[in-house]
Design a protein around this motif. Structure first.
Motif, PDB file in Angstrom:
ATOM      1  N   GLU A 161      -7.769 -26.079   0.057  1.00 49.02           N
ATOM      2  CA  GLU A 161      -7.468 -25.090   1.098  1.00 49.02           C
ATOM      3  C   GLU A 161      -6.028 -24.602   1.001  1.00 49.02           C
ATOM      4  N   ASP A 162      -5.080 -25.515   0.712  1.00 51.78           N
ATOM      5  CA  ASP A 162      -3.679 -25.110   0.558  1.00 51.78           C
ATOM      6  C   ASP A 162      -3.518 -24.143  -0.613  1.00 51.78           C
ATOM      7  N   ALA A 163      -4.187 -24.453  -1.719  1.00 48.14           N
ATOM      8  CA  ALA A 163      -4.064 -23.600  -2.904  1.00 48.14           C
ATOM      9  C   ALA A 163      -4.656 -22.217  -2.646  1.00 48.14           C
ATOM     10  N   LEU A 164      -5.851 -22.170  -2.015  1.00 49.78           N
ATOM     11  CA  LEU A 164      -6.482 -20.881  -1.758  1.00 49.78           C
ATOM     12  C   LEU A 164      -5.680 -20.075  -0.728  1.00 49.78           C
ATOM     13  N   GLY A 165      -5.170 -20.742   0.309  1.00 47.20           N
ATOM     14  CA  GLY A 165      -4.369 -20.042   1.306  1.00 47.20           C
ATOM     15  C   GLY A 165      -3.109 -19.449   0.707  1.00 47.20           C
ATOM     16  N   PHE A 166      -2.440 -20.196  -0.173  1.00 45.76           N
ATOM     17  CA  PHE A 166      -1.246 -19.671  -0.837  1.00 45.76           C
ATOM     18  C   PHE A 166      -1.594 -18.498  -1.741  1.00 45.76           C
ATOM     19  N   ALA A 167      -2.735 -18.583  -2.433  1.00 48.85           N
ATOM     20  CA  ALA A 167      -3.149 -17.488  -3.312  1.00 48.85           C
ATOM     21  C   ALA A 167      -3.353 -16.199  -2.522  1.00 48.85           C
ATOM     22  N   LEU A 168      -3.938 -16.303  -1.326  1.00 53.21           N
ATOM     23  CA  LEU A 168      -4.143 -15.113  -0.492  1.00 53.21           C
ATOM     24  C   LEU A 168      -2.809 -14.509  -0.074  1.00 53.21           C
ATOM     25  N   VAL A 169      -1.856 -15.362   0.306  1.00 49.88           N
ATOM     26  CA  VAL A 169      -0.529 -14.868   0.686  1.00 49.88           C
ATOM     27  C   VAL A 169       0.173 -14.232  -0.507  1.00 49.88           C
ATOM     28  N   ALA A 170       0.072 -14.882  -1.672  1.00 51.72           N
ATOM     29  CA  ALA A 170       0.733 -14.368  -2.865  1.00 51.72           C
ATOM     30  C   ALA A 170       0.164 -13.018  -3.287  1.00 51.72           C
ATOM     31  N   MET A 171      -1.155 -12.850  -3.168  1.00 56.19           N
ATOM     32  CA  MET A 171      -1.788 -11.608  -3.596  1.00 56.19           C
ATOM     33  C   MET A 171      -1.261 -10.392  -2.824  1.00 56.19           C
ATOM     34  N   GLU A 172      -0.828 -10.597  -1.598  1.00 59.69           N
ATOM     35  CA  GLU A 172      -0.291  -9.485  -0.821  1.00 59.69           C
ATOM     36  C   GLU A 172       0.985  -8.932  -1.440  1.00 59.69           C
ATOM     37  N   GLN A 173       1.682  -9.749  -2.252  1.00 63.95           N
ATOM     38  CA  GLN A 173       2.905  -9.311  -2.908  1.00 63.95           C
ATOM     39  C   GLN A 173       2.673  -8.887  -4.352  1.00 63.95           C
ATOM     40  N   LYS A 206       8.077 -19.100  -4.975  1.00 62.95           N
ATOM     41  CA  LYS A 206       8.430 -20.523  -5.021  1.00 62.95           C
ATOM     42  C   LYS A 206       8.775 -21.055  -3.634  1.00 62.95           C
ATOM     43  N   SER A 207       9.469 -20.237  -2.841  1.00 64.88           N
ATOM     44  CA  SER A 207       9.844 -20.696  -1.502  1.00 64.88           C
ATOM     45  C   SER A 207       8.635 -20.781  -0.574  1.00 64.88           C
ATOM     46  N   ALA A 208       7.586 -19.980  -0.848  1.00 68.09           N
ATOM     47  CA  ALA A 208       6.399 -19.979   0.015  1.00 68.09           C
ATOM     48  C   ALA A 208       5.359 -21.020  -0.381  1.00 68.09           C
ATOM     49  N   ALA A 209       5.525 -21.655  -1.547  1.00 66.77           N
ATOM     50  CA  ALA A 209       4.512 -22.604  -2.025  1.00 66.77           C
ATOM     51  C   ALA A 209       4.471 -23.848  -1.150  1.00 66.77           C
ATOM     52  N   PRO A 210       3.283 -24.319  -0.765  1.00 65.78           N
ATOM     53  CA  PRO A 210       3.175 -25.547   0.039  1.00 65.78           C
ATOM     54  C   PRO A 210       3.679 -26.752  -0.755  1.00 65.78           C
ATOM     55  N   PRO A 211       4.175 -27.768  -0.073  1.00 67.03           N
ATOM     56  CA  PRO A 211       4.606 -28.990  -0.779  1.00 67.03           C
ATOM     57  C   PRO A 211       3.446 -29.601  -1.550  1.00 67.03           C
ATOM     58  N   GLY A 212       3.737 -30.060  -2.774  1.00 61.21           N
ATOM     59  CA  GLY A 212       2.713 -30.710  -3.589  1.00 61.21           C
ATOM     60  C   GLY A 212       1.869 -29.766  -4.416  1.00 61.21           C
ATOM     61  N   LEU A 213       1.975 -28.463  -4.186  1.00 63.38           N
ATOM     62  CA  LEU A 213       1.171 -27.504  -4.961  1.00 63.38           C
ATOM     63  C   LEU A 213       1.779 -27.328  -6.344  1.00 63.38           C
ATOM     64  N   ARG A 214       0.942 -27.438  -7.372  1.00 64.14           N
ATOM     65  CA  ARG A 214       1.410 -27.165  -8.733  1.00 64.14           C
ATOM     66  C   ARG A 214       1.322 -25.664  -8.968  1.00 64.14           C
ATOM     67  N   LEU A 215       2.479 -25.019  -9.083  1.00 66.99           N
ATOM     68  CA  LEU A 215       2.557 -23.566  -9.199  1.00 66.99           C
ATOM     69  C   LEU A 215       3.052 -23.196 -10.585  1.00 66.99           C
ATOM     70  N   THR A 216       2.276 -22.383 -11.283  1.00 67.93           N
ATOM     71  CA  THR A 216       2.650 -21.879 -12.604  1.00 67.93           C
ATOM     72  C   THR A 216       2.812 -20.367 -12.518  1.00 67.93           C
ATOM     73  N   LEU A 217       4.000 -19.875 -12.892  1.00 65.95           N
ATOM     74  CA  LEU A 217       4.294 -18.444 -12.810  1.00 65.95           C
ATOM     75  C   LEU A 217       4.507 -17.879 -14.203  1.00 65.95           C
ATOM     76  N   ASP A 218       3.846 -16.784 -14.489  1.00 63.25           N
ATOM     77  CA  ASP A 218       4.055 -16.026 -15.730  1.00 63.25           C
ATOM     78  C   ASP A 218       4.205 -14.561 -15.333  1.00 63.25           C
ATOM     79  N   ILE A 219       5.412 -14.206 -14.919  1.00 63.16           N
ATOM     80  CA  ILE A 219       5.685 -12.859 -14.414  1.00 63.16           C
ATOM     81  C   ILE A 219       6.553 -12.129 -15.438  1.00 63.16           C
ATOM     82  N   SER A 220       6.095 -10.987 -15.852  1.00 57.85           N
ATOM     83  CA  SER A 220       6.813 -10.225 -16.876  1.00 57.85           C
ATOM     84  C   SER A 220       7.318  -8.912 -16.311  1.00 57.85           C
ATOM     85  N   ALA A 221       8.408  -8.449 -16.890  1.00 60.85           N
ATOM     86  CA  ALA A 221       8.971  -7.147 -16.529  1.00 60.85           C
ATOM     87  C   ALA A 221       8.937  -6.281 -17.792  1.00 60.85           C
TER      88      ALA A 221
END
Length: 645
Positions: A161-173, A206-221
């Motif tokens: 639930e934490d992972a899915l909730g964070f994904a929904l928040v992240a998708m808005e950005q 990174k600041s919005a990620a819940p504690p304990g969530l393994r977050l992998t970012l691959d953001i390119s410009a």
């Protein structure tokens, strides 16, 4: 004495009955033994050695624990081949079959200009309608949302639930991204418009990620499109430098910077790799032009696509200028057109006519100097007001005759350049346009150079002296979470947050402290922050815990009332369980009655080598053993008296 015939007959029948009973018992025993032995032998031959056989009269009872339901049925069938199946009683059991393993829940979310799609397997307990409604709100009425979700009736694994909730928040950005979600893990692949956007997005996620969530970012410009493809190199009394530098490849960038270093520039020069180069020979032409400028001894060389303008420094040797320019004209690739100029040395006089526009740090703009027509003065005033605000512009320029025909173009180009600065000035003279000042945009010099090269055209001289100030950068100047925590601590160390005795109402004298904390938090961006309430040990433990929770919530509410974004804040009361001083003294109890602001820091754990994503998900990804420690540095104190019995 002779026996009567009747008695003889009775004795004969009795003897016959006795013999019959004995014979019947013997027959039953024989049948039982025969049936039990026959069935047991048949089961042993069939490999069902686990089955127990017991005959009771004509019935045969099978007992024992079969490895599977199929083995139990096979034993019944085997026994039915020895005795009548109707005589077989099933007393067997089958071993319990292990529960079917829960599937691996995961989801892939794709978003681009064409719409949003989500595919994957989620637990029944996850509200599917909420997910699709959130995506529909993101996409808008005219953009489709493809729902390809499957569900399974299994409990949601820990961290799902934490992972899915964070994904929904992240998708808005993330207007262009792919997000992979599994229990306790989110992987994001996204594209941003610039390096600045990339850094800001990474910091926010990174600041919005819940504690304990393994977050992998691959953001390119992606490489920017540079139009026109611009480069400007200067050698003057301040040294050699780029006002703007563009290259089409990393190799070309290295060649250009090497040429600039050879001409006297410090090694840390910047050059943007972008798209839009007019010819593959760009680096060659730039190298040759920079070397030519160094031979002349000073001046500037400006590229705007295939147009090259070389302005020698005033006072340069005419013979050297002619020789170097001739060699450069012959060496440049065919597509490039060279415009070279050596300014004439002018006798001192009262100075050329000029137009000056200044922008103060407070945003006030003054227009002074000379303009060619009344119409130009009106246009310049209107343009400045549209750029800087109607109440921020003061115009004191006068109209004079005899100014160059391109004066209006230079004035308006200068005003547009000024809008790239936080504060500074532009000066327009018949021979040059000068832009100077400070900015929070690291690319401002290159953007101004591109603008002026496009607006002024060929053979026009301009000078850019713009300094990047990190404190003016809206992204770089943001304090780090640790700096925000330290600032709040400094405030609460000097001004304690007090409450009315035995109450969660903040004392009126502490409202100013809340104002100061709110001002700090408004500059900190999005933080994960825990507002903790603590009490002393006086009173009942349950009441102290309730009071500390109410006080922490009261502080959170006060921040919301001051328009601080608190969606990532948590209010939590700890009661008397975390004293920082001895509760046996009044001073200690006063110190223990406090509010603390602590950062909630994620505790990522790197997977071990040779571990795949699938094995992590199957062998413990749902039950991370991360431990969460309190962030260092408490930052506030709260009230007067706690609850008492």
């Amino acid at each position: 004495m002779r026996l009567s015939s009747a008695l003889i007959i009775a004795i004969t029948f009795a003897a016959a009955a006795a013999v019959s009973v004995v014979a019947a018992n013997f027959s039953v025993k024989l049948i039982e033994e025969t049936s039990e032995i026959g069935v047991r032998d048949a089961l042993d031959d069939a490999g069902a050695t686990w089955a127990e056989v017991q005959a009771d009269g004509l019935t045969v009872t099978l007992a024992g624990t079969a490895p599977t339901e199929a083995d139990r049925f096979a034993a019944l069938t085997t026994a039915g081949t020895v005795v009548d199946a109707a005589r077989v009683i099933d007393g067997m059991e089958a071993e319990a079959v292990a529960a079917i393993r829960a599937p691996r829940f995961s989801a892939e979310i794709l978003r681009n200009d064409a719409g949003i799609s989500i595919i994957g397997l989620i637990p029944d307990s996850t509200d599917r309608d909420i997910i699709t409604d959130r995506f529909a709100a993101m996409a808008g009425a005219e953009t489709p949302v493809a729902d390809l979700i499957e569900t399974a009736n299994y409990p949601a694994p820990e961290g799902w639930e934490d992972a899915l909730g964070f994904a929904l928040v992240a998708m808005e950005q993330l207007p262009r991204a792919k997000v992979s979600v599994s229990a306790g893990r989110v992987a994001i692949t996204a594209i941003t418009d610039s390096l600045k956007d990339k850094l800001a997005l990474e910091k926010s996620l990174k600041s919005a990620a819940p504690p304990g969530l393994r977050l992998t970012l691959d953001i390119s410009a992606p490489r920017p499109v540079i139009t026109p493809f611009t480069l400007r190199f200067i050698i003057d009394e301040e040294g050699a430098r780029f006002d703007a530098c563009s290259a089409d490849t990393e190799k070309a960038r290295t060649r250009i910077l090497t040429a600039a270093t050879n001409a006297g520039m410090a090694p840390e020069g910047r050059c943007t790799v972008g798209m839009g180069v007019p010819t593959p020979n760009w680096a060659q032409a730039v190298e040759q032009s920079i070397a030519a400028l160094a031979k002349i001894g000073g001046g500037s060389v400006t590229f705007s696509d295939a147009d090259v303008t070389l302005l020698a420094q005033e006072g340069s040797d005419q013979g050297t200028f002619d020789t170097v320019v001739g060699e450069l004209e012959n060496a440049l690739p065919e597509v490039f057109a060279l415009h070279a100029k050596l300014p004439e040395t002018q006798a001192p006089d009262q100075g050329p006519p000029e137009f000056v526009a200044t922008l103060s740090p407070e945003g006030q703009v003054q227009l002074r100097g000379r303009l060619s027509t009344e119409n130009l003065r009106n246009i310049a005033d209107s343009y400045a007001r549209s750029r800087f605000g109607s109440d921020s512009v003061y115009t004191a320029a006068r109209v004079v005759e005899g100014l160059p025909s391109d004066w209006s173009t230079r004035v308006l180009a200068g005003l547009e350049s000024l809008s790239y600065l936080s504060n500074g000035a532009i000066t327009v003279t018949p021979d040059k346009l000068t832009v100077s000042g400070n900015t929070g945009n690291a690319d401002a010099s290159a953007e101004i150079a591109t603008l002026l090269a496009a607006k002024l055209g060929e053979a026009e001289d301009f000078e850019i002296s713009v300094t990047y100030r990190e404190k003016l950068d809206p992204v770089a100047s943001l304090p780090t979470p640790d700096e925000c925590e330290a600032q709040i601590k400094a405030i609460t160390d000097s001004n304690k947050i007090n409450f009315e005795p035995g109450s969660a109402t903040i004392d009126a004298g502490a409202l100013g402290t809340m104002d100061d904390i709110a001002e700090v938090l408004k500059t900190c961006g999005e933080l994960r922050l825990e507002i903790q309430g603590h009490t002393d040990s006086q009173g009942r433990e349950e009441m102290n815990l309730s009071l500390s929770q109410a006080r922490a919530q009261s502080v959170l509410n006060e921040l919301r009332a001051r328009r601080v974004r608190t969606s990532t804040f948590e209010a939590k009361g700890y009661g008397e369980e975390r004293p920082i001083q001895d509760n046996g003294t009044e001073e200690g109890r006063e110190a223990n009655r406090r509010i603390e602001f602590w950062l909630i820091r994620p505790e990522p754990s790197a997977p071990t080598p040779q571990t795949t994503l699938e094995s992590l998900a199957e062998n413990g990804d749902n039950n991370p053993e991360d431990t969460t420690e309190d962030a260092a540095g408490s930052t506030a104190s709260d009230s007067s008296g706690d609850a008492t019995e």
